[in-house]
Design a protein around this motif. Structure first.
Motif, short mmCIF file in Angstrom:
data_model
loop_
_atom_site.label_atom_id
_atom_site.label_comp_id
_atom_site.label_asym_id
_atom_site.label_seq_id
_atom_site.Cartn_x
_atom_site.Cartn_y
_atom_site.Cartn_z
N LEU A 66 -19.82 4.43 -20.37
CA LEU A 66 -18.92 5.27 -19.56
C LEU A 66 -19.43 6.70 -19.48
CD1 LEU A 66 -15.36 4.10 -20.63
CD2 LEU A 66 -16.21 4.24 -18.27
N ARG A 67 -19.83 7.27 -20.64
CA ARG A 67 -20.36 8.64 -20.66
C ARG A 67 -21.58 8.78 -19.75
NH1 ARG A 67 -19.55 8.10 -26.09
NH2 ARG A 67 -21.78 7.82 -26.50
N GLU A 69 -22.07 7.02 -17.14
CA GLU A 69 -21.63 6.59 -15.81
C GLU A 69 -22.32 5.32 -15.36
OE1 GLU A 69 -21.95 10.02 -13.25
OE2 GLU A 69 -20.32 11.05 -14.29
N ALA A 72 -17.69 1.93 -14.91
CA ALA A 72 -16.49 2.67 -14.48
C ALA A 72 -15.28 1.85 -14.90
CB ALA A 72 -16.51 2.89 -12.97
N THR A 85 -21.47 0.06 -12.55
CA THR A 85 -21.65 0.95 -11.39
C THR A 85 -23.02 0.71 -10.78
OG1 THR A 85 -22.63 2.68 -12.75
CG2 THR A 85 -20.21 2.74 -12.49
#
Length: 194
Positions: A66-67, A69, A72, A85
């Protein structure tokens, strides 16, 4: 010095452990998963050929993704679902395309114990190998169920084509391990009879 294939990346890509890539890969089948569902998918698939991560490790790796990216979220009430993503797809693709396949590290407890077989009785080693053959049969049956669940979506171009190849490889692996264990058991029995 040789770089670890689990973390070898092009200079502009994040350095991730193989578990992160495994989780990214588990998110590539077109669905969004909760952390629990991701753990369940890992347990159903990875355990046959890789270490399935613990629940805490799933959440640690998902937080890292998540950090960066690479995944998501979609939040529905108190439920968080994860999806890969485009950047995650790209990172996974770069890892697949640029890292060496690597060679598996064999940590075989049966072989390790057999190496030191001279410190026990042959009958103990025979029992160990018989139990191992039975355990192989049980794990093979589990994997055969997983393989059967892929039928219908396992033809080339279908979503589970590649997982079906891995499942077939695993079934052949279990068959090979069974054959080696039985052959070794036979050799032990012959030696005991002399």
């Amino acid at each position: 010095m040789r770089q670890d294939p689990a973390v070898a990346e092009p200079d502009d890509s994040p350095r991730l452990p193989a578990t992160s890539y495994a989780l990214l890969g588990l998110l590539t089948f077109g669905d969004e998963l909760t952390g629990y569902e991701l753990k369940q998918r890992a347990d159903m698939t990875l355990r046959f050929y890789w270490t399935a991560p613990a629940m805490s490790q799933v959440y640690t790796e998902v937080a890292r993704l998540l950090r960066l990216e690479l995944v998501a979220t979609t939040v529905e009430g108190r439920t968080t679902r994860y999806r890969i993503t485009d950047a995650g797809q790209q990172a996974l693709r770069e890892w697949m395309d640029t890292t060496p396949a690597g060679f598996p590290v064999l940590k075989h407890p049966v072989a390790l114990r057999l190496l030191m077989g001279h410190v026990t009785e042959v009958s103990q080693l025979q029992t160990m190998l018989e139990e191992y053959v039975a355990e192989l049969a049980a794990n093979r049956a589990d994997l055969a169920e997983v393989r059967a669940s892929l039928v219908g979506a396992d033809a080339p171009g279908q979503p589970f084509y590649y997982p079906s190849l891995v499942a077939d490889w695993g079934l052949d692996y279990f068959d090979g391990e069974r054959d080696v264990a039985r052959k070794t058991l036979g050799r032990l029995t012959e030696a005991a009879d002399q």
